[in-house]
Enzyme design. Structure first.
Site, PDB file in Angstrom:
ATOM      1  N   HIS A  21      34.317  48.836  36.767  1.00  0.00           N
ATOM      2  CA  HIS A  21      32.897  49.200  36.713  1.00  0.00           C
ATOM      3  C   HIS A  21      32.777  50.683  37.085  1.00  0.00           C
ATOM      4  CE1 HIS A  21      32.900  49.057  41.056  1.00  0.00           C
ATOM      5  NE2 HIS A  21      33.065  47.736  41.114  1.00  0.00           N
ATOM      6  N   HIS A  24      34.681  52.233  40.113  1.00  0.00           N
ATOM      7  CA  HIS A  24      36.094  52.559  39.894  1.00  0.00           C
ATOM      8  C   HIS A  24      36.216  53.855  39.086  1.00  0.00           C
ATOM      9  CE1 HIS A  24      36.179  47.949  39.954  1.00  0.00           C
ATOM     10  NE2 HIS A  24      36.674  48.338  41.121  1.00  0.00           N
ATOM     11  N   CYS A 130      40.286  37.198  54.369  1.00  0.00           N
ATOM     12  CA  CYS A 130      39.355  37.346  53.231  1.00  0.00           C
ATOM     13  C   CYS A 130      40.189  37.683  52.008  1.00  0.00           C
ATOM     14  CB  CYS A 130      38.327  38.452  53.472  1.00  0.00           C
ATOM     15  SG  CYS A 130      37.394  38.824  51.957  1.00  0.00           S
ATOM     16  N   CYS A 133      39.140  41.005  50.204  1.00  0.00           N
ATOM     17  CA  CYS A 133      39.698  42.231  50.803  1.00  0.00           C
ATOM     18  C   CYS A 133      41.221  42.183  50.837  1.00  0.00           C
ATOM     19  CB  CYS A 133      39.220  42.418  52.234  1.00  0.00           C
ATOM     20  SG  CYS A 133      37.470  42.709  52.432  1.00  0.00           S
ATOM     21  N   CYS A 155      32.792  37.120  54.880  1.00  0.00           N
ATOM     22  CA  CYS A 155      33.202  38.519  54.974  1.00  0.00           C
ATOM     23  C   CYS A 155      31.975  39.396  54.753  1.00  0.00           C
ATOM     24  CB  CYS A 155      34.253  38.802  53.903  1.00  0.00           C
ATOM     25  SG  CYS A 155      34.510  40.551  53.592  1.00  0.00           S
ATOM     26  N   HIS A 158      32.373  41.133  51.140  1.00  0.00           N
ATOM     27  CA  HIS A 158      32.335  40.317  49.917  1.00  0.00           C
ATOM     28  C   HIS A 158      31.326  39.170  49.950  1.00  0.00           C
ATOM     29  CE1 HIS A 158      36.137  42.442  49.286  1.00  0.00           C
ATOM     30  NE2 HIS A 158      35.833  42.314  48.017  1.00  0.00           N
ATOM     31  N   LYS A 306      26.024  48.203  47.509  1.00  0.00           N
ATOM     32  CA  LYS A 306      27.285  48.592  46.887  1.00  0.00           C
ATOM     33  C   LYS A 306      27.418  47.823  45.583  1.00  0.00           C
ATOM     34  CE  LYS A 306      32.262  48.726  47.380  1.00  0.00           C
ATOM     35  NZ  LYS A 306      33.401  47.866  47.585  1.00  0.00           N
ATOM     36  N   LYS A 309      31.140  43.702  40.962  1.00  0.00           N
ATOM     37  CA  LYS A 309      31.113  42.660  39.952  1.00  0.00           C
ATOM     38  C   LYS A 309      30.722  41.335  40.570  1.00  0.00           C
ATOM     39  CE  LYS A 309      32.647  43.184  35.831  1.00  0.00           C
ATOM     40  NZ  LYS A 309      31.785  43.227  34.655  1.00  0.00           N
TER      41      LYS A 309
HETATM   42  N1  MSP Z   1      43.900  47.587  45.141  1.00  0.00           N
HETATM   43  C1  MSP Z   1      43.176  48.164  46.220  1.00  0.00           C
HETATM   44  C2  MSP Z   1      43.618  49.599  46.458  1.00  0.00           C
HETATM   45  C3  MSP Z   1      45.078  49.769  46.736  1.00  0.00           C
HETATM   46  S1  MSP Z   1      45.501  51.449  46.926  1.00  0.00           S
HETATM   47  C4  MSP Z   1      47.045  51.437  47.509  1.00  0.00           C
HETATM   48  C5  MSP Z   1      41.682  48.160  45.904  1.00  0.00           C
HETATM   49  N2  MSP Z   1      41.357  48.043  44.633  1.00  0.00           N
HETATM   50  S2  MSP Z   1      39.876  47.929  44.066  1.00  0.00           S
HETATM   51  O1  MSP Z   1      40.037  47.814  42.646  1.00  0.00           O
HETATM   52  O2  MSP Z   1      39.157  46.889  44.728  1.00  0.00           O
HETATM   53  O3  MSP Z   1      39.121  49.226  44.467  1.00  0.00           O
HETATM   54  C6  MSP Z   1      39.603  50.464  44.077  1.00  0.00           C
HETATM   55  C7  MSP Z   1      38.666  51.569  44.455  1.00  0.00           C
HETATM   56  O4  MSP Z   1      37.394  51.429  43.838  1.00  0.00           O
HETATM   57  C8  MSP Z   1      38.420  51.677  45.952  1.00  0.00           C
HETATM   58  O5  MSP Z   1      38.591  53.037  46.332  1.00  0.00           O
HETATM   59  C9  MSP Z   1      36.992  51.295  46.098  1.00  0.00           C
HETATM   60  O6  MSP Z   1      36.385  51.957  47.167  1.00  0.00           O
HETATM   61  C10 MSP Z   1      36.415  51.784  44.776  1.00  0.00           C
HETATM   62  N3  MSP Z   1      35.166  51.156  44.513  1.00  0.00           N
HETATM   63  C11 MSP Z   1      34.894  49.834  44.283  1.00  0.00           C
HETATM   64  N4  MSP Z   1      33.553  49.679  44.207  1.00  0.00           N
HETATM   65  C12 MSP Z   1      32.938  50.870  44.391  1.00  0.00           C
HETATM   66  C13 MSP Z   1      31.618  51.332  44.374  1.00  0.00           C
HETATM   67  N5  MSP Z   1      30.600  50.534  44.175  1.00  0.00           N
HETATM   68  N6  MSP Z   1      31.436  52.671  44.543  1.00  0.00           N
HETATM   69  C14 MSP Z   1      32.452  53.552  44.680  1.00  0.00           C
HETATM   70  N7  MSP Z   1      33.701  53.152  44.713  1.00  0.00           N
HETATM   71  C15 MSP Z   1      33.951  51.804  44.643  1.00  0.00           C
HETATM   72  O7  MSP Z   1      40.880  48.273  46.813  1.00  0.00           O
END
Ligand code: MSP
Length: 525
Positions: A21, A24, A130, A133, A155, A158, A306, A309
């Site tokens: 999304h 990311h 969790c 997380c 959590c 989540h 925040k 999905k």
């Molecule tokens: N797999 C772990 C990271 C491992 S790094 C060694 C993870 N993955 S994630 O897909 O859940 O998230 C990846 C990144 O996307 C994180 O930095 C997270 O903060 C970011 N984001 C997820 N949702 C977000 C928002 N709504 N806004 C900004 N960034 C967000 O965590």
């Protein structure tokens, strides 16, 4: 290890349980803009991104979809995560998957070393886990559930119930590193940024660190513990190591590791703790240098929450890029949100900025200057005559904007860098309005003055184009085809953007840099 002129930067590696999304995409774009800027200032630059494919979360999603976890990961990487890089125009140098053989090899070597050196031991553990997380939670991390989860502890991130896990597994002696970590934060205040994240992490570590459970035996989707094949490695311990395995750590060829490590990590603030506590402790245990910096950016909020999905507020990046294009996506998120703070996304805001800052501000400026050079000088760029105070002010501003934008990027403040570049856009628009080249063009005696005004504006425009090219590579490449002296704008030095003097010709732009958008689809408005 690397000297000051190398700039190795990473994004988190993304869980493949779901499609990306805009949160990311925001992380990806921020890291890419910083990388492109450094590349364009001549630094030995490396941008790493990738996917996090092991652990319970992926295993459960794959099972629910009746495929193996590897099949699921392959599908998501091919159909969603690699295409994301094209959608938002990320120029990464490498893409690592935690299922890559190179990664598994490096992880195994790292684990064995820590085990041999006495940093890993076997023990018992029970706690609240969790799966969202992929982390054990403290009671203080939990809140009371609502709706379907009424009466349960969930959590706080989540909003799903935690599970009580009790396992005999392997532990990393993280508590040994408490003081060394606090010393690191103290002696290197830049190590964790911004300060809000730094303060939170320091107070967390000051409460005392416990040893970390790093193996699981209740499922097998992970990297096997080298000395005990009944256990797989905890997914975060596995994932963090991507940053060094991608550079060749633990392989026969670790030239990239020697040259580029330590890197800078860009992460969301929710995962800064893993990067600023667990990860440096792991590296210290292995006798390796800690990262240069961990920067925790804020969250994209939708309707004040925040975006995620699981909470059904996820917006696919293509929903925005299909309407506005990847340049506007990149510009908008980096300009509108102070890097390091949360920011609310709205369709109204992106539409308004697209119209006023991109189409009217920058796009019109470019079209007008190029059109007037063609109308009045047949596209041949003339020489400048004597300069007035107004012309000199534009030249001076171009230099100061270049220097200040470069300094902002060095401080991980892309929002400031862009705002500074827009000082020049606005000044150039004002300069043209005041100098009235169309009026000068009516008087043959003012020919030299007309040339001076248009070339001063053109030089400023070239400076803007070079400076904003790491943010908007496509539009600026198009502009470069019109005003540049050949080659790609990506080869131009951002730190010398003010020196640019214009080419011999200015070729008319085939179309505006930022096309008019008739109606904005407000899918999630
Ligand atoms: N797999 C772990 C990271 C491992 S790094 C060694 C993870 N993955 S994630 O897909 O859940 O998230 C990846 C990144 O996307 C994180 O930095 C997270 O903060 C970011 N984001 C997820 N949702 C977000 C928002 N709504 N806004 C900004 N960034 C967000 O965590």
């Amino acid at each position: 290890m690397s000297d000051g002129s190398s700039f190795s930067i990473t994004t988190p590696i993304f869980y493949v349980n779901d499609v990306p999304h805009i949160g990311h995409a925001y992380t990806e774009v921020a890291a890419d803009v910083l990388a492109r800027w450094h590349r364009q200032r001549g630094d030995d630059t490396w941008l790493l991104t990738g996917t996090d494919e092991h652990g319970q979360k992926i295993l459960r999603t794959a099972s629910a979809n009746e495929v193996t976890p590897k099949e699921w990961a392959d599908r998501l990487v091919t159909e969603a995560w690699k295409p994301l890089l094209d959608t938002v125009d990320v120029a990464n140098d490498d893409f690592i998957r935690t299922t890559d053989e190179r990664h598994e090899r490096g992880v195994t070597a790292f684990l064995q070393k820590l085990y041999d050196d006495g940093y890993i031991y076997a023990g018992e553990f029970e706690g609240f886990y969790c799966v969202g997380c992929e982390e054990y939670k403290q009671p203080s991390d939990l809140v009371s559930g609502t709706g379907a989860y009424e009466g349960q502890q969930v959590c706080a991130i989540h909003s799903i119930p935690v599970e009580v896990l009790s396992e005999r597994n392997y532990f990393f002696r993280m508590s040994d590193f408490e003081q060394r970590l606090l010393d690191l934060y103290e002696s290197n205040p830049e190590f964790i940024q911004p300060d809000s994240v730094r303060n939170e992490i320091i107070s967390f570590v000051k409460q005392g660190l416990r040893d970390l459970s790093i193996s699981r035996s209740s499922f097998d989707w992970g990297i096997t513990i080298p000395w005990d094949s009944d256990h797989v490695l905890y997914v975060w311990f596995d994932a963090l190591l991507n940053y060094v395995t991608a550079l060749g750590y633990g392989s026969d060829d670790d030239e990239a590791f020697q040259r580029l490590w330590p890197s800078v990590h860009i992460v969301g603030k929710d995962i800064a703790r893993f990067h600023a506590v667990i990860w440096p402790a792991m590296l210290m245990a292995a006798g390796l240098p800690v990262p240069k910096r961990v920067f925790g950016h804020g969250w994209l909020l939708v309707g004040g929450e925040k975006m995620s999905k699981s909470k059904l507020t996820g917006i696919a990046p293509s929903e925005i890029t299909d309407t506005f294009g990847s340049d506007a996506f990149r510009y908008y998120f980096l300009r509108a949100i102070t890097f390091g703070q949360d920011g609310n996304f709205s369709w109204e805001d992106i539409s308004a900025r697209y119209q006023s800052e991109l189409a009217n501000g920058f796009g019109n400026l470019a079209s007008r200057i190029v059109a007037m050079l063609n109308r009045y000088f047949d596209g041949a760029v003339p020489a400048r005559g004597p300069l007035t105070a107004a012309d000199e002010a534009i030249d001076a501003l171009a230099k100061s904007v270049t220097e200040r934008a470069d300094a902002s990027i060095a401080e991980f403040a892309p929002h400031d860098a862009i705002a500074t570049i827009w000082e020049l856009v606005d000044a150039l628009n004002g300069y043209i309005t005041e100098q009235e080249p169309w009026a000068l063009a009516k008087d043959d005696a003012q020919r030299e003055r007309l040339a001076t005004v248009l070339v001063t504006a053109l030089r400023g425009l070239g400076t803007v184009a070079v400076l904003i090219s790491p943010v908007m590579p496509k539009a600026t490449e198009k502009l470069w085809a019109s005003i540049g002296a050949g080659g790609s704008i990506a080869e131009q030095r951002v730190d010398r953007a003010w020196e640019w003097q214009g080419a011999d010709t200015a070729v008319p732009l085939e179309s505006g840099l930022f096309p008019r958008i008739e109606q904005v689809e407000q899918g999630a408005a």
